[in-house]
Write a protein that holds these residues in place. Structure first.
Motif, short mmCIF file in Angstrom:
data_model
loop_
_atom_site.label_atom_id
_atom_site.label_comp_id
_atom_site.label_asym_id
_atom_site.label_seq_id
_atom_site.Cartn_x
_atom_site.Cartn_y
_atom_site.Cartn_z
N ALA A 80 -18.17 -7.06 33.50
CA ALA A 80 -17.14 -6.03 33.64
C ALA A 80 -17.05 -5.54 35.09
CB ALA A 80 -17.42 -4.86 32.70
N PHE A 83 -15.38 -8.16 37.25
CA PHE A 83 -13.94 -8.15 37.03
C PHE A 83 -13.30 -7.00 37.82
CE2 PHE A 83 -10.23 -6.58 34.68
CZ PHE A 83 -9.43 -7.70 34.73
N ALA A 118 -4.73 -12.12 34.32
CA ALA A 118 -5.89 -11.48 33.68
C ALA A 118 -5.62 -11.25 32.20
CB ALA A 118 -6.21 -10.16 34.38
N ALA A 119 -4.40 -10.86 31.87
CA ALA A 119 -4.06 -10.64 30.46
C ALA A 119 -4.12 -11.95 29.67
CB ALA A 119 -2.67 -10.01 30.34
N ALA A 122 -7.75 -12.84 29.22
CA ALA A 122 -8.39 -11.98 28.21
C ALA A 122 -8.01 -12.42 26.80
CB ALA A 122 -7.98 -10.52 28.44
N LEU A 125 -9.82 -15.71 26.03
CA LEU A 125 -11.26 -15.53 25.86
C LEU A 125 -11.59 -14.80 24.56
CD1 LEU A 125 -12.23 -14.71 29.53
CD2 LEU A 125 -12.86 -16.76 28.23
N VAL A 126 -10.81 -13.79 24.22
CA VAL A 126 -11.07 -13.07 22.96
C VAL A 126 -10.85 -13.99 21.76
CG1 VAL A 126 -10.18 -11.23 21.47
CG2 VAL A 126 -10.67 -10.76 23.87
N ALA A 132 -16.65 -10.51 21.78
CA ALA A 132 -16.03 -9.21 21.51
C ALA A 132 -16.36 -8.73 20.10
CB ALA A 132 -14.51 -9.30 21.70
#
Length: 144
Positions: A80, A83, A118-119, A122, A125-126, A132
């Motif tokens: 985090a 990032f 980045a969105a 994310a 990756l999720v 998560a």
């Protein structure tokens, strides 16, 4: 499920790089300055090559870090923080580029493209990594 950081990171980097590349080309086209961002940043071929290489390296690094964090949860804070530092760097780069040829639209082009990338990262990756869900389960167990 066995994960391969090199393959997954490369795939992530290629998807994010393509998304950002399309974002930049679209913004330039919409404002009537086709390929301006690419020209300011060194030319289409040079920019594209460096852009893809850096995004693949970033993808491999982030996927590797997430895989390690799944085994060592304390690394989540490091991921985090990394990032946050990267995003701060893009804000600084945007400020610099707004004064060096991209003007006020640097915010839409550079920072906007970075946030879109980045969105996308994310979401990918999720969807592909259970980290998560594992963190949510661990947090729920703390409150039980």
């Amino acid at each position: 499920m066995k994960h391969n950081s090199l393959w997954e990171g490369t795939r992530l980097g290629l998807v994010v790089a393509t998304t950002i590349w399309i974002w930049l080309a679209a913004v330039d086209a919409i404002v009537g300055q086709p390929l301006r961002t690419f020209t300011v940043l060194g030319g289409i071929a040079q920019f594209t090559l460096l852009h893809y290489l850096l995004n693949v390296a970033y993808g491999i690094a982030i996927v590797s870090a997430i895989h390690r964090a799944a085994r060592e949860p304390s690394l989540v804070m490091g991921v985090a923080f990394g990032f946050f530092i990267l995003e701060f760097g893009f804000v600084m780069l945007t400020i610099l580029l707004s004064h060096l040829g991209l003007g006020e639209l640097a915010w839409v082009r550079i920072l906007g493209g970075n946030l879109v990338g980045a969105a996308v990262a994310a979401v990918l990756l999720v969807r592909t990594h259970p980290l998560a869900q594992g963190l949510r389960r661990a947090e729920a167990q703390d409150y039980d």
